[in-house]
Write an enzyme that holds these catalytic residues in place. Structure first.
Site, short mmCIF file in Angstrom:
data_model
loop_
_atom_site.label_atom_id
_atom_site.label_comp_id
_atom_site.label_asym_id
_atom_site.label_seq_id
_atom_site.Cartn_x
_atom_site.Cartn_y
_atom_site.Cartn_z
N ASP A 80 0.82 -1.21 0.00
CA ASP A 80 0.00 0.00 0.00
C ASP A 80 0.86 1.26 0.00
OD1 ASP A 80 -2.38 -1.38 0.03
OD2 ASP A 80 -2.65 -1.25 2.20
N TYR A 89 7.03 -9.65 7.01
CA TYR A 89 6.98 -8.20 7.23
C TYR A 89 7.50 -7.87 8.62
CZ TYR A 89 3.96 -7.26 3.16
OH TYR A 89 3.46 -7.12 1.89
#
Length: 298
Positions: free
Chosen positions: A63, A124
């Site tokens: 994003d 992540y």
């Protein structure tokens, strides 16, 4: 679905990183917004002196504002273009790309490789500090400031029930036709000597907003606003809870993407395209990452 490379083309694996601060995410968008994919495809077209754009496929779309240290993509180039430019392509891209995106490695991909569908996990990191003085100015684009003291042990305890294969609908922004079933392999928290708390989040794939929603829930536990049982109860409810906040993107970095051995790439490629269901829930294979799921957007 076949993923054979067209005759006359070569599939090239690309390892890259970027600072997401000034990008509107990975994927190209209408309206001229600046994206990582757009910058790399433009640079590739320019340095190869090509009249067409060669489209990239990425391991996980990120994003706006999300960073990447170990992103992976692939691009199918005409064999003649690859043969002509392969020795100097990396250096030429370094001279053409903006300084907030770098390509570190280019290599002809093994048979069956697909940056998106061949991946078996994505890892992540989300970084946050609860220091009373705020965030180090030099780290402000990569670390979230949480204005409450955080209990790392409580966050680790709250994270454990979420591990394994579950329907993460409560922590995802649902998309039409896409499954929210994922296998969460790791969700752990550690405080470094510098006081920065790092969440390590690894799964076979992620659905939209999943990582930032999980982090948001755990921060509420860490600062005492919710009990350690709360994130597990939210997961079991299977619906979005308004108390689960999607934290800001700048603390999130895609650190690494994992792939199987070369001889297993094609099998993984095909498996990841299967429609996924939980055992006992009816139709579907129950084993794949789900239709479109490997595109994870966090």
């Amino acid at each position: 679905m076949s993923d054979e490379v067209e005759p006359g083309f070569v599939r090239v694996r690309m390892d890259l990183s970027y600072d997401g601060k000034d990008f509107s995410g990975w994927a190209k968008q209408a309206g001229g917004r600046r994206t990582v994919q757009g910058e790399i495809e433009d640079a590739l077209r320019t340095v190869t002196r090509s009249g067409e754009t060669y489209e990239l496929t990425v391991a996980g779309r990120t994003d706006a504002g999300v960073h990447a240290r170990g992103q992976v993509a692939h691009v199918d180039l005409p064999g003649a273009v690859w043969a002509e430019h392969r020795e100097r392509l990396l250096r030429r891209l370094a001279g053409r790309l903006p300084k907030d995106v770098r390509v570190w490695r280019l290599a002809e991909a093994p048979y069956g490789f697909n940056a998106r569908f061949s991946a078996v996990w994505r890892r992540y990191a989300y970084r946050v500090t609860d220091h009373h003085g705020g965030v180090d100015p030099l780290l402000r684009s990569h670390v979230l400031w949480h204005d409450w003291e955080l209990d790392v042990d409580a966050m680790n305890e709250a994270s454990r029930p979420l591990l394994g294969e579950h329907d993460f609908a409560a922590y995802c922004k649902r998309r039409e036709g896409a499954t929210t079933i994922r296998t969460l392999q790791e969700l752990s928290w550690s405080r470094g000597a510098d006081g920065i708390i790092t969440a390590t989040v690894r799964a076979d794939a992620f659905c939209h907003n999943m990582v930032r929603s999980l982090v948001g829930a755990m921060l509420f536990v860490g600062d005492g606003h919710r009990p350690v049982e709360w994130p597990g109860k939210v997961l079991a409810a299977g619906v979005r809870d308004s108390a689960v906040h999607v934290v800001r993107p700048h603390g999130l970095t895609l650190e690494e993407v994992g792939y199987p051995a070369d001889e297993l790439l094609m099998a993984r490629n095909q498996e990841a395209r299967n429609k996924r269901t939980l055992p006992g829930s009816g139709s579907g294979s129950g084993s794949g990452s789900g239709s479109g799921s490997a595109a994870g957007c966090c």
